[in-house]
Write a protein that holds these residues in place. Structure first.
Motif, PDB file in Angstrom:
ATOM      1  N   ASN A 224       0.547  -1.196   0.074  1.00  0.00           N
ATOM      2  CA  ASN A 224       0.060  -0.077   0.011  1.00  0.00           C
ATOM      3  C   ASN A 224       0.830   1.212  -0.259  1.00  0.00           C
ATOM      4  OD1 ASN A 224      -2.382  -1.221  -0.035  1.00  0.00           O
ATOM      5  ND2 ASN A 224      -2.809  -1.276   2.195  1.00  0.00           N
ATOM      6  N   ALA A 225       1.938   1.294   0.825  1.00  0.00           N
ATOM      7  CA  ALA A 225       2.983   2.337   0.839  1.00  0.00           C
ATOM      8  C   ALA A 225       3.590   2.644  -0.649  1.00  0.00           C
ATOM      9  CB  ALA A 225       3.884   2.217   1.921  1.00  0.00           C
ATOM     10  N   VAL A 226       3.781   1.546  -1.336  1.00  0.00           N
ATOM     11  CA  VAL A 226       4.338   1.668  -2.683  1.00  0.00           C
ATOM     12  C   VAL A 226       3.369   2.068  -3.790  1.00  0.00           C
ATOM     13  CG1 VAL A 226       5.368   0.317  -4.331  1.00  0.00           C
ATOM     14  CG2 VAL A 226       6.375   0.027  -2.377  1.00  0.00           C
ATOM     15  N   ASN A 227       2.192   1.746  -3.460  1.00  0.00           N
ATOM     16  CA  ASN A 227       1.366   2.206  -4.469  1.00  0.00           C
ATOM     17  C   ASN A 227       0.765   3.604  -4.008  1.00  0.00           C
ATOM     18  OD1 ASN A 227       1.051  -0.108  -5.856  1.00  0.00           O
ATOM     19  ND2 ASN A 227      -0.909  -1.206  -4.874  1.00  0.00           N
ATOM     20  N   ALA A 228       0.839   3.732  -2.961  1.00  0.00           N
ATOM     21  CA  ALA A 228       0.704   5.541  -2.549  1.00  0.00           C
ATOM     22  C   ALA A 228       1.760   6.190  -3.159  1.00  0.00           C
ATOM     23  CB  ALA A 228       0.497   5.427  -1.138  1.00  0.00           C
ATOM     24  N   GLN A 229       2.692   5.845  -3.241  1.00  0.00           N
ATOM     25  CA  GLN A 229       3.936   6.492  -3.698  1.00  0.00           C
ATOM     26  C   GLN A 229       3.582   6.865  -5.099  1.00  0.00           C
ATOM     27  OE1 GLN A 229       7.671   4.821  -4.460  1.00  0.00           O
ATOM     28  NE2 GLN A 229       8.847   6.630  -3.637  1.00  0.00           N
ATOM     29  N   VAL A 230       3.329   5.754  -5.930  1.00  0.00           N
ATOM     30  CA  VAL A 230       3.169   5.728  -7.195  1.00  0.00           C
ATOM     31  C   VAL A 230       1.881   6.588  -7.666  1.00  0.00           C
ATOM     32  CG1 VAL A 230       2.339   4.358  -9.298  1.00  0.00           C
ATOM     33  CG2 VAL A 230       3.945   3.389  -7.670  1.00  0.00           C
ATOM     34  N   ALA A 231       0.812   6.464  -6.701  1.00  0.00           N
ATOM     35  CA  ALA A 231      -0.213   7.478  -6.994  1.00  0.00           C
ATOM     36  C   ALA A 231       0.239   9.047  -6.975  1.00  0.00           C
ATOM     37  CB  ALA A 231      -1.401   7.097  -5.894  1.00  0.00           C
ATOM     38  N   ALA A 232       0.998   9.300  -6.159  1.00  0.00           N
ATOM     39  CA  ALA A 232       1.534  10.654  -5.525  1.00  0.00           C
ATOM     40  C   ALA A 232       2.478  11.013  -6.953  1.00  0.00           C
ATOM     41  CB  ALA A 232       2.203  10.737  -4.281  1.00  0.00           C
ATOM     42  N   LEU A 233       3.138  10.222  -7.378  1.00  0.00           N
ATOM     43  CA  LEU A 233       3.917  10.493  -8.385  1.00  0.00           C
ATOM     44  C   LEU A 233       3.317  10.712  -9.797  1.00  0.00           C
ATOM     45  CD1 LEU A 233       6.643  10.908  -9.753  1.00  0.00           C
ATOM     46  CD2 LEU A 233       6.813   8.442 -10.138  1.00  0.00           C
ATOM     47  N   ALA A 234       2.198   9.920 -10.032  1.00  0.00           N
ATOM     48  CA  ALA A 234       1.446  10.048 -11.375  1.00  0.00           C
ATOM     49  C   ALA A 234       0.696  11.433 -11.127  1.00  0.00           C
ATOM     50  CB  ALA A 234       0.389   8.751 -11.184  1.00  0.00           C
ATOM     51  N   LYS A 235       0.069  11.590 -10.051  1.00  0.00           N
ATOM     52  CA  LYS A 235      -0.567  12.973  -9.853  1.00  0.00           C
ATOM     53  C   LYS A 235       0.226  14.176 -10.026  1.00  0.00           C
ATOM     54  CE  LYS A 235      -3.588  15.379  -6.549  1.00  0.00           C
ATOM     55  NZ  LYS A 235      -4.031  15.463  -5.125  1.00  0.00           N
ATOM     56  N   ARG A 236       1.650  14.123  -9.613  1.00  0.00           N
ATOM     57  CA  ARG A 236       2.389  15.281  -9.709  1.00  0.00           C
ATOM     58  C   ARG A 236       2.737  15.180 -11.079  1.00  0.00           C
ATOM     59  NH1 ARG A 236       7.743  15.665  -9.266  1.00  0.00           N
ATOM     60  NH2 ARG A 236       8.026  13.564  -8.080  1.00  0.00           N
ATOM     61  N   LEU A 237       3.057  14.232 -11.811  1.00  0.00           N
ATOM     62  CA  LEU A 237       3.271  14.191 -13.200  1.00  0.00           C
ATOM     63  C   LEU A 237       2.117  14.353 -14.352  1.00  0.00           C
ATOM     64  CD1 LEU A 237       5.841  11.350 -13.569  1.00  0.00           C
ATOM     65  CD2 LEU A 237       6.455  13.616 -13.298  1.00  0.00           C
ATOM     66  N   ASN A 238       0.893  14.301 -13.540  1.00  0.00           N
ATOM     67  CA  ASN A 238      -0.446  14.618 -14.443  1.00  0.00           C
ATOM     68  C   ASN A 238      -0.574  13.446 -15.408  1.00  0.00           C
ATOM     69  OD1 ASN A 238      -2.768  15.725 -14.547  1.00  0.00           O
ATOM     70  ND2 ASN A 238      -2.208  17.172 -16.314  1.00  0.00           N
ATOM     71  N   VAL A 239      -0.323  12.293 -14.813  1.00  0.00           N
ATOM     72  CA  VAL A 239      -0.694  11.164 -15.842  1.00  0.00           C
ATOM     73  C   VAL A 239      -1.404  10.029 -15.119  1.00  0.00           C
ATOM     74  CG1 VAL A 239       1.772  11.494 -16.944  1.00  0.00           C
ATOM     75  CG2 VAL A 239       1.543  10.165 -15.154  1.00  0.00           C
ATOM     76  N   THR A 240      -1.888   9.138 -15.902  1.00  0.00           N
ATOM     77  CA  THR A 240      -2.778   8.171 -15.327  1.00  0.00           C
ATOM     78  C   THR A 240      -2.289   6.619 -16.028  1.00  0.00           C
ATOM     79  OG1 THR A 240      -4.696   9.467 -15.362  1.00  0.00           O
ATOM     80  CG2 THR A 240      -4.984   7.174 -14.991  1.00  0.00           C
ATOM     81  N   ALA A 241      -1.849   5.745 -14.831  1.00  0.00           N
ATOM     82  CA  ALA A 241      -1.409   4.511 -15.428  1.00  0.00           C
ATOM     83  C   ALA A 241      -2.448   3.921 -16.473  1.00  0.00           C
ATOM     84  CB  ALA A 241      -1.176   3.627 -14.324  1.00  0.00           C
ATOM     85  N   GLN A 242      -1.876   3.197 -17.463  1.00  0.00           N
ATOM     86  CA  GLN A 242      -2.798   2.529 -18.468  1.00  0.00           C
ATOM     87  C   GLN A 242      -2.942   1.074 -18.378  1.00  0.00           C
ATOM     88  OE1 GLN A 242      -0.702   3.840 -22.186  1.00  0.00           O
ATOM     89  NE2 GLN A 242      -1.425   5.938 -21.995  1.00  0.00           N
ATOM     90  N   ASP A 243      -4.286   0.713 -18.219  1.00  0.00           N
ATOM     91  CA  ASP A 243      -4.568  -0.595 -18.280  1.00  0.00           C
ATOM     92  C   ASP A 243      -4.284  -1.368 -19.632  1.00  0.00           C
ATOM     93  OD1 ASP A 243      -5.864  -2.881 -17.488  1.00  0.00           O
ATOM     94  OD2 ASP A 243      -7.740  -2.513 -18.122  1.00  0.00           O
ATOM     95  N   ASN A 244      -3.865  -2.726 -19.477  1.00  0.00           N
ATOM     96  CA  ASN A 244      -3.275  -3.366 -20.398  1.00  0.00           C
ATOM     97  C   ASN A 244      -3.655  -4.891 -20.474  1.00  0.00           C
ATOM     98  OD1 ASN A 244      -0.728  -4.417 -19.252  1.00  0.00           O
ATOM     99  ND2 ASN A 244      -0.897  -2.398 -18.690  1.00  0.00           N
ATOM    100  N   ALA A 245      -3.196  -5.545 -21.479  1.00  0.00           N
ATOM    101  CA  ALA A 245      -3.334  -7.251 -21.319  1.00  0.00           C
ATOM    102  C   ALA A 245      -2.703  -7.847 -20.302  1.00  0.00           C
ATOM    103  CB  ALA A 245      -3.154  -7.521 -22.882  1.00  0.00           C
ATOM    104  N   MET A 246      -1.465  -7.091 -20.056  1.00  0.00           N
ATOM    105  CA  MET A 246      -0.599  -7.801 -18.825  1.00  0.00           C
ATOM    106  C   MET A 246      -1.268  -7.979 -17.534  1.00  0.00           C
ATOM    107  SD  MET A 246       3.447  -7.698 -18.212  1.00  0.00           S
ATOM    108  CE  MET A 246       4.003  -8.955 -17.026  1.00  0.00           C
ATOM    109  N   SER A 247      -1.953  -6.651 -17.189  1.00  0.00           N
ATOM    110  CA  SER A 247      -2.494  -6.336 -15.991  1.00  0.00           C
ATOM    111  C   SER A 247      -3.732  -7.358 -15.846  1.00  0.00           C
ATOM    112  CB  SER A 247      -3.076  -4.838 -16.116  1.00  0.00           C
ATOM    113  OG  SER A 247      -1.733  -4.074 -15.690  1.00  0.00           O
ATOM    114  N   ARG A 248      -4.101  -7.206 -17.194  1.00  0.00           N
ATOM    115  CA  ARG A 248      -5.678  -7.973 -16.991  1.00  0.00           C
ATOM    116  C   ARG A 248      -5.419  -9.569 -16.565  1.00  0.00           C
ATOM    117  NH1 ARG A 248      -6.736  -4.237 -20.840  1.00  0.00           N
ATOM    118  NH2 ARG A 248      -6.386  -5.559 -22.579  1.00  0.00           N
ATOM    119  N   GLN A 249      -4.152 -10.048 -17.487  1.00  0.00           N
ATOM    120  CA  GLN A 249      -3.896 -11.495 -17.363  1.00  0.00           C
ATOM    121  C   GLN A 249      -3.416 -11.954 -15.733  1.00  0.00           C
ATOM    122  OE1 GLN A 249      -3.501 -14.046 -20.218  1.00  0.00           O
ATOM    123  NE2 GLN A 249      -4.131 -14.952 -18.366  1.00  0.00           N
ATOM    124  N   LEU A 250      -2.634 -10.964 -15.262  1.00  0.00           N
ATOM    125  CA  LEU A 250      -2.214 -11.164 -13.880  1.00  0.00           C
ATOM    126  C   LEU A 250      -3.422 -10.949 -12.978  1.00  0.00           C
ATOM    127  CD1 LEU A 250       0.551  -8.347 -13.594  1.00  0.00           C
ATOM    128  CD2 LEU A 250       0.887 -11.070 -13.111  1.00  0.00           C
TER     129      LEU A 250
END
Lengths: 176, 102
Positions: free
Chosen positions: A69-95
């Motif tokens: 959860n701490a790692v994901n919170a860091q990623v979310a904070a970085l994404a917000k600062r960079l004003n980007v959104t992680a993109q869903d993809n086939a590998m995520s769905r497979q996982l």
């Protein structure tokens, strides 16, 4: 390289369908995979807390929830600062699909059998995901901040892998 | 933060001995650095957590327990009686270090 790593991940995490047609992932897709993998481990840990009565297994699961959860919170904070959104993809769905099946397998177990299976899965899961992050993701990440975040997370997840290995060895040694 | 030897350290400081030193232990990538540290009783040891997850510095003997060191935080204790402390993180047992108090 990425295709081979994906294939390895597919095998280790018990995948139903091959990922033969995967193309290279961009930064935002790799980030989505990493966050998804992290969330999956949180779900495994929640399952462990609902089934296991073993003190060491429960402590490990609590650490997985806290750290991922701490790692994901860091990623979310970085994404917000960079004003980007992680993109869903086939590998995520497979996982996600593979993890759902694995959780269904684990739910059928209780007691020491569950503890052994959960910890062994944690060893295999971290080993495989860490390998993909180290060999297929980090060398190809373009954004320097995203790369640094991946490297920081990998150090933590490698610690998890060692922790899981120690726990698995204890469980094997005790026969429990 | 729990350290039974605080009173001992205060007594030492009041006895006109050498000035207490400060020692820094960095926690980074789930590792204590330095992994081994020698200090004098009465010295201050400060753990700085540079990771994004919480850690502890906990002695197997129970003599030292920093409690949670949150991400980016630091916690200090005063070294107690002479002895060797085996330190580990309560959450990450693969993290280990040794502190020798002289």
């Amino acid at each position: 390289m990425l295709s081979r790593s994906l294939a390895a991940l597919t095998v280790a995490v018990v995948v139903a369908t091959p990922l033969a047609a995967q193309k290279d992932l961009n930064d935002l897709e790799m980030t989505h995979v990493a966050v998804t993998a992290s969330n999956i481990d949180v779900e495994y840990a929640k399952l462990a807390l609902s089934i296991s009565k073993d003190t060491a297994v429960r402590a490990f699961a609590e650490t997985m929830i806290r750290d991922h959860n701490a790692v994901n919170a860091q990623v979310a904070a970085l994404a917000k600062r960079l004003n980007v959104t992680a993109q869903d993809n086939a590998m995520s769905r497979q996982l996600l699909a593979d993890a759902a099946k694995k959780r269904d397998e684990l739910r059928l177990l209780t007691g020491a059998a569950f503890d052994r299976a959960y910890v062994q899965n944690e060893v295999a899961y971290h080993h495989t995901v860490n390998g993909v992050v180290a060999d297929a993701f980090i060398p190809h990440v373009e954004n320097a901040e995203v790369k640094k975040a991946f490297e920081g997370a990998l150090a933590i997840f490698r610690g998890h892998e060692k922790h899981a290995e120690q726990l698995a060895a204890k469980k094997a040694g005790s026969g429990q | 933060v729990r350290f039974a030897a605080l009173v001992t350290a205060a007594a030492l400081l009041g006895c006109g001995g050498p000035p207490a030193a400060n020692h820094l232990v960095s926690i980074d990538a789930l590792q204590f650095s330095p992994p081994e540290l020698t200090v004098a009783a009465g010295d201050t040891i400060t753990w700085v957590n540079r990771d994004i997850v919480p850690h502890t510095a906990t002695a197997a003997s129970g003599n030292v327990d920093t409690g949670n060191i949150e991400a980016g935080a630091r916690v200090s204790v005063i070294a107690g009686p002479a002895g060797t402390l085996s330190i580990a993180c309560r959450y990450h047992p693969t993290m280990r270090s040794t502190i020798i108090v002289k």
